[in-house]
Design an enzyme around this catalytic site. Structure first.
Site, PDB file in Angstrom:
ATOM      1  N   ASP A 132       0.837  -1.205   0.000  1.00 30.31           N
ATOM      2  CA  ASP A 132       0.000   0.000   0.000  1.00 30.31           C
ATOM      3  C   ASP A 132       0.874   1.258   0.000  1.00 30.31           C
ATOM      4  OD1 ASP A 132      -2.872   1.099   0.682  1.00 30.31           O
ATOM      5  OD2 ASP A 132      -1.525   2.134   2.057  1.00 30.31           O
ATOM      6  N   TYR A 177       2.734   9.840   0.024  1.00 31.76           N
ATOM      7  CA  TYR A 177       3.809   9.286   0.865  1.00 31.76           C
ATOM      8  C   TYR A 177       5.190   9.585   0.267  1.00 31.76           C
ATOM      9  CZ  TYR A 177      -0.037   6.381   2.748  1.00 31.76           C
ATOM     10  OH  TYR A 177      -1.211   5.920   3.279  1.00 31.76           O
ATOM     11  N   LYS A 236      -2.719   5.815  -4.264  1.00 30.69           N
ATOM     12  CA  LYS A 236      -3.889   6.657  -3.965  1.00 30.69           C
ATOM     13  C   LYS A 236      -3.778   8.017  -4.633  1.00 30.69           C
ATOM     14  CE  LYS A 236      -3.951   4.580   0.655  1.00 30.69           C
ATOM     15  NZ  LYS A 236      -2.539   4.447   1.032  1.00 30.69           N
ATOM     16  N   HIS A 287      -7.602   9.039  -2.129  1.00 27.16           N
ATOM     17  CA  HIS A 287      -7.033   9.040  -0.774  1.00 27.16           C
ATOM     18  C   HIS A 287      -7.995   9.621   0.278  1.00 27.16           C
ATOM     19  CE1 HIS A 287      -2.901   9.137   1.393  1.00 27.16           C
ATOM     20  NE2 HIS A 287      -3.861   8.833   2.236  1.00 27.16           N
TER      21      HIS A 287
HETATM   22  N1  LIG Z   1      -5.647   5.837   3.705  1.00 26.34           N
HETATM   23  C1  LIG Z   1      -5.154   6.611   4.629  1.00 26.34           C
HETATM   24  O1  LIG Z   1      -5.549   7.764   4.805  1.00 26.34           O
HETATM   25  C2  LIG Z   1      -4.071   6.078   5.538  1.00 26.34           C
HETATM   26  C3  LIG Z   1      -3.718   6.774   6.708  1.00 26.34           C
HETATM   27  C4  LIG Z   1      -2.742   6.229   7.523  1.00 26.34           C
HETATM   28  C5  LIG Z   1      -2.136   5.014   7.187  1.00 26.34           C
HETATM   29  N2  LIG Z   1      -2.478   4.368   6.018  1.00 26.34           N
HETATM   30  C6  LIG Z   1      -1.860   3.067   5.628  1.00 26.34           C
HETATM   31  O2  LIG Z   1      -1.933   2.165   6.710  1.00 26.34           O
HETATM   32  C7  LIG Z   1      -0.617   1.680   6.984  1.00 26.34           C
HETATM   33  C8  LIG Z   1      -0.468   1.245   8.434  1.00 26.34           C
HETATM   34  O3  LIG Z   1      -0.674   2.315   9.315  1.00 26.34           O
HETATM   35  P1  LIG Z   1       0.523   3.083  10.066  1.00 26.34           P
HETATM   36  O4  LIG Z   1       1.758   2.948   9.272  1.00 26.34           O
HETATM   37  O5  LIG Z   1       0.012   4.422  10.371  1.00 26.34           O
HETATM   38  O6  LIG Z   1       0.691   2.359  11.446  1.00 26.34           O
HETATM   39  P2  LIG Z   1       0.427   0.925  12.134  1.00 26.34           P
HETATM   40  O7  LIG Z   1       0.573  -0.167  11.112  1.00 26.34           O
HETATM   41  O8  LIG Z   1      -0.827   1.023  12.914  1.00 26.34           O
HETATM   42  O9  LIG Z   1       1.616   0.895  13.180  1.00 26.34           O
HETATM   43  C9  LIG Z   1       2.960   0.831  12.780  1.00 26.34           C
HETATM   44  C10 LIG Z   1       3.788   0.770  14.051  1.00 26.34           C
HETATM   45  O10 LIG Z   1       3.507  -0.454  14.746  1.00 26.34           O
HETATM   46  C11 LIG Z   1       4.722  -1.121  15.055  1.00 26.34           C
HETATM   47  N3  LIG Z   1       4.504  -2.577  14.913  1.00 26.34           N
HETATM   48  C12 LIG Z   1       4.180  -3.259  13.786  1.00 26.34           C
HETATM   49  N4  LIG Z   1       4.030  -4.572  14.046  1.00 26.34           N
HETATM   50  C13 LIG Z   1       4.297  -4.733  15.368  1.00 26.34           C
HETATM   51  C14 LIG Z   1       4.323  -5.866  16.208  1.00 26.34           C
HETATM   52  N5  LIG Z   1       4.046  -7.094  15.765  1.00 26.34           N
HETATM   53  N6  LIG Z   1       4.634  -5.658  17.529  1.00 26.34           N
HETATM   54  C15 LIG Z   1       4.918  -4.418  18.006  1.00 26.34           C
HETATM   55  N7  LIG Z   1       4.903  -3.302  17.236  1.00 26.34           N
HETATM   56  C16 LIG Z   1       4.600  -3.465  15.924  1.00 26.34           C
HETATM   57  C17 LIG Z   1       5.729  -0.635  14.040  1.00 26.34           C
HETATM   58  O11 LIG Z   1       7.004  -0.651  14.645  1.00 26.34           O
HETATM   59  P3  LIG Z   1       8.214  -1.521  14.002  1.00 26.34           P
HETATM   60  O12 LIG Z   1       8.558  -0.836  12.714  1.00 26.34           O
HETATM   61  O13 LIG Z   1       9.280  -1.448  15.048  1.00 26.34           O
HETATM   62  O14 LIG Z   1       7.693  -2.917  13.804  1.00 26.34           O
HETATM   63  C18 LIG Z   1       5.268   0.781  13.730  1.00 26.34           C
HETATM   64  O15 LIG Z   1       5.868   1.713  14.608  1.00 26.34           O
HETATM   65  C19 LIG Z   1       0.277   2.852   6.561  1.00 26.34           C
HETATM   66  O16 LIG Z   1       1.633   2.524   6.492  1.00 26.34           O
HETATM   67  C20 LIG Z   1      -0.382   3.230   5.267  1.00 26.34           C
HETATM   68  O17 LIG Z   1      -0.004   2.341   4.231  1.00 26.34           O
HETATM   69  C21 LIG Z   1      -3.448   4.883   5.204  1.00 26.34           C
END
Ligand SMILES: NC(=O)c1ccc[n+]([C@@H]2O[C@H](COP(=O)([O-])OP(=O)(O)OC[C@H]3O[C@@H](n4cnc5c(N)ncnc54)[C@H](OP(=O)(O)O)[C@@H]3O)[C@@H](O)[C@H]2O)c1
Length: 282
Positions: free
Chosen positions: A46, A51, A76, A109
């Site tokens: 994704d 980004y 997006k 997006h």
């Molecule tokens: N459409 C939209 O508007 C929108 C908005 C926000 C995000 N997104 C998408 O959603 C994706 C995911 O959301 P996000 O990146 O905001 O955050 P997230 O996936 O909720 O959290 C990422 C964090 O969690 C930690 N983590 C991951 N697996 C883990 C585990 N098994 N145990 C402990 N910690 C863990 C990671 O640390 P480590 O790196 O140390 O593992 C990282 O700091 C984004 O990357 C993006 O692609 C879309």
């Protein structure tokens, strides 16, 4: 590790039930991270023009030993390109940035309702799909009223709606609405992006101990049992692997309810981004 389960979409295609997120995953380190995720077993990647890392994702696709046709690349449309012509050009430009000739999935997006152009943007995605530039079209951060409008205008229902969802903001009403329209929900920031403390929440930790799993796995499993696709990010190979290892146990109804009960309503959003108010252009 059990096989990654897939989800059937309303356009006849399928997606893996867990995808790899790339917010802030950039440059050479980003390529390594995406390659590591593919090695761990992710196939859905994704990204987004916003980004600033589509080039990095394209580079990982080229360097990967996994064939292009086995990868599902999703990007997006940014807010500055909602006008019809700009949207068509942006989709083409995005493909050039990635060095690809089609997207497997492409989303709007944010709806940016104050700008009043998301219906045009949706028409552009519908047409880009007909031209063969995109296989599956969907949206992100769309509320039911936005979905009603684009479906009525074009007769085409998005295949997915990627929305904020984690235990402190479960967005259950919208998840149910998506379901009623045959739209698969994708959960963004499923682990609260380390902005909130959901991974150390007492209830989640207790449930994790009970199943001998990690808190992150419990949350991903909770999504899976709600037919929600999880888009999760991790820079660590161990976490990337762990986040896919969720197919050998099942949460009880009682535990599912306990997780639902952690919802804090609007106050639970990680960054207060209400789709009717929040505007992001690039
Ligand atoms: N459409 C939209 O508007 C929108 C908005 C926000 C995000 N997104 C998408 O959603 C994706 C995911 O959301 P996000 O990146 O905001 O955050 P997230 O996936 O909720 O959290 C990422 C964090 O969690 C930690 N983590 C991951 N697996 C883990 C585990 N098994 N145990 C402990 N910690 C863990 C990671 O640390 P480590 O790196 O140390 O593992 C990282 O700091 C984004 O990357 C993006 O692609 C879309």
């Amino acid at each position: 590790m059990e096989k990654l389960q897939t989800m059937r979409l309303n356009d006849g295609t399928s997606l893996p039930s867990i995808g790899f997120g790339t917010v802030q995953v950039k440059g050479a380190q980003g390529v390594t991270s995406v390659l590591s995720a593919i090695e761990a077993g992710y196939r859905l990647i994704d990204t987004s023009t916003n980004y600033n890392n589509e080039g990095m994702v394209g580079e990982a696709v080229r360097r990967s030993s996994t064939p292009r046709e086995e990868l599902i690349i999703s990007s997006k449309l940014p807010g500055h390109s909602h006008g019809y012509d700009r949207a068509i050009l942006m989709i083409q430009e995005s493909l050039y940035r990635l060095g690809l000739d089609y997207f497997d999935k492409y989303l709007i997006h944010w709806p940016l309702p104050k700008q009043g152009q998301y219906e045009e943007a949706w028409q552009a995605l519908v047409d880009a799909q007909k031209f063969g530039l995109i296989k599956t079209i969907g949206v992100s951060n769309f509320l039911s009223e936005h979905l009603e409008k684009i479906i009525e205008k074009t007769g085409v229902t998005p295949a997915t709606n990627q929305i904020e969802r984690h235990p402190y903001f479960n967005n259950n009403e919208l998840v149910e609405y998506n379901k009623s329209r045959g739209i698969v929900t994708e959960a963004w920031s499923p682990l609260g992006r380390e902005i909130n403390d959901v991974l150390t929440n007492e209830t989640i930790v207790k449930i994790a101990e009970k199943y001998n799993k990690e808190p992150a796995q419990i949350i991903i499993r909770w999504n899976l049992q709600n037919d929600v696709l999880t888009v999760v990010k991790s820079s660590s190979y161990a976490h990337q692997k762990a986040n896919l290892d969720v197919f050998d146990f099942e949460l009880s109804e009682e535990d599912m309810k306990q997780i639902d009960a952690l919802d804090k309503g609007e106050a639970g959003r990680v960054e207060g981004q209400h789709p009717n108010e929040y505007e992001e252009f690039d």
